[in-house]
Design a protein around this motif. Structure first.
Motif, PDB file in Angstrom:
ATOM      1  N   GLN A   1      21.378  23.563  32.208  1.00  0.00           N
ATOM      2  CA  GLN A   1      23.044  22.599  31.365  1.00  0.00           C
ATOM      3  C   GLN A   1      22.562  22.459  30.207  1.00  0.00           C
TER       4      GLN A   1
ATOM      5  N   LEU B   1      25.038  21.286  28.072  1.00  0.00           N
ATOM      6  CA  LEU B   1      26.080  20.100  27.724  1.00  0.00           C
ATOM      7  C   LEU B   1      26.544  19.535  28.736  1.00  0.00           C
ATOM      8  N   THR B   2      26.335  18.427  28.997  1.00  0.00           N
ATOM      9  CA  THR B   2      26.909  17.705  29.676  1.00  0.00           C
ATOM     10  C   THR B   2      28.374  18.048  30.460  1.00  0.00           C
TER      11      THR B   2
ATOM     12  N   ASP C   1      30.133  25.262  31.369  1.00  0.00           N
ATOM     13  CA  ASP C   1      29.050  24.686  30.003  1.00  0.00           C
ATOM     14  C   ASP C   1      28.534  26.373  29.581  1.00  0.00           C
TER      15      ASP C   1
ATOM     16  N   ARG D   1      35.398  19.109  27.259  1.00  0.00           N
ATOM     17  CA  ARG D   1      33.108  18.917  27.214  1.00  0.00           C
ATOM     18  C   ARG D   1      33.444  19.509  25.980  1.00  0.00           C
TER      19      ARG D   1
END
Length: 375
Positions: free
Chosen positions: A14, A16-17, A238, A298
């Motif tokens: 990951q 980008l959370t 993501d 996101r």
């Protein structure tokens, strides 16, 4: 989210959370370092346009303009991220919901609709964009991809060091396909032949109404090592991580390092197809959980926080999406209905006695209705 089994988020790559925060990964952060604000806006635009097209196609099916539609809602990051990592010479074998990948390959998305309206066996020339026709038979195309990759290898287009020549092949399939023999056979042949192949599994957690927990007891990526294939699990919502993981796998394939199994852990936010009703087998709470992890949201949050996503750019993309929606509707409604006899065309590359006999019978059958008589 569980802490073990096939639905665990343990070990997912990951960058980008879900709340839009960038996180560092020692192996994969360097692979997206070159993506500047313009490139990130491009990924956001891709996902927004694909979702708009997907929404329009769903509405057209509900209005009776399409016979069926398979949504990719919620899977845009896995598709756009991996698709944008491809080189022009790379070749893609999709299943039937890789609309985002089709977009990244330069295919006019409206061409996908010929198949779902039932007026064409495919709708586009695969050689134009190195994107094969959609495959409706679950898992069968993974064998086609493996054979093609072995052909690329034998043509000497692997491991030459020439970035414009070295070629990788990517095949996309869902979690349900991993239970098919074809996918396992593809892994065998890809491994023993060291084929330049990336097997990209979009684990959207539902094989129609069957959950992944009914298909495996461990993460799907864990199957790769048993075949001798390096594997990686990535957060499929993501877009940055999907780009990075795919870029690594493609580099391995093109350089002669062999195949990779990628499991993009994502969620099918819509129905399996428009003939499906997911409310019969999954809860609203589950859908809400994944709605909060929306791949577009996101990236929107991150780009807004950094100032890279301006109001002007958003308005520009919104206008582009509206134009795509209108063009999609106009295109479908102008397709018309082909002659029924065309179903016998392009079944085989060469004349076939059985098909010829069936065509002759059908023509005779249709002629029997002339003058209002029926027999």
């Amino acid at each position: 989210m569980t802490t073990s089994g096939p639905l665990t988020d343990d070990g997912l790559v990951q960058l980008l959370t879900p709340t839009g925060e960038r996180v560092d990964h020692p192996d994969y952060t360097p692979r997206v370092a070159h993506l500047d604000d313009e490139a990130l806006r491009g990924l956001w635009r891709d996902m927004v346009l694909v979702r708009r097209f997907d929404t329009e196609a769903t509405a057209l099916q509900r209005q009776g303009e399409l016979g069926l539609w398979a949504q990719c809602l919620g899977q845009e990051a896995a598709q756009v991220g991996s698709g944008r990592a491809l080189a022009p010479q790379d070749y893609v074998f999709p299943s039937y919901r890789e609309h985002g990948v089709a977009h990244t390959r330069g295919l006019d998305l409206t061409e996908l609709l010929r198949l779902f309206r039932g007026v064409d066996h495919g709708g586009w020339d695969p050689t134009d964009v190195n994107f094969h026709l959609y495959t409706l038979v679950i898992g069968s195309h993974t064998l086609h991809a493996t054979g093609y990759a072995m052909g690329v290898q034998r043509d000497g287009a692997v491991g030459t060091g020439d970035p414009g020549r070295d070629t990788a092949v990517v095949t996309y399939f869902g979690d349900g396909a991993t239970a098919q023999g074809d996918v396992n056979e593809a892994l065998v042949f890809a491994a023993v032949n060291n084929a330049p192949l990336v097997l990209f599994c979009q684990n959207n957690q539902w094989a129609i109404s069957e959950p992944t927990t009914r298909q495996a007891r461990v993460p799907l990526a864990a199957r790769g090592p048993g075949f001798g294939v390096p594997s990686v699990r990535v957060d499929g919502n993501d877009v940055l991580a999907c780009y990075a993981v795919t870029a690594e796998a493609l580099e391995r394939a093109r350089s002669g390092g062999g195949p990779t199994l990628v499991e993009a852990f994502t969620y099918r936010m819509g129905a399996h197809t428009t003939s499906d009703d997911p409310s019969r087998y999954r809860s609203a709470a589950e859908e809400d959980y994944w709605r909060q992890r929306d791949p577009i949201d996101r990236l929107t949050t991150y780009l807004t926080a950094t100032g890279a996503l301006t109001d002007a750019f958003r308005a520009e993309v919104e206008a582009e999406a509206d134009a795509l929606g209108e063009r999609t509707r106009t295109f479908v409604r102008a397709l018309g209905r082909p002659e029924t006899s065309t179903m016998f065309e392009h079944v085989y590359a060469t004349p076939h006695a059985v098909v010829d006999a069936e065509r002759a019978w059908f023509e005779q059958y249709e002629a029997s209705f002339a003058g209002g008589e029926q027999r």
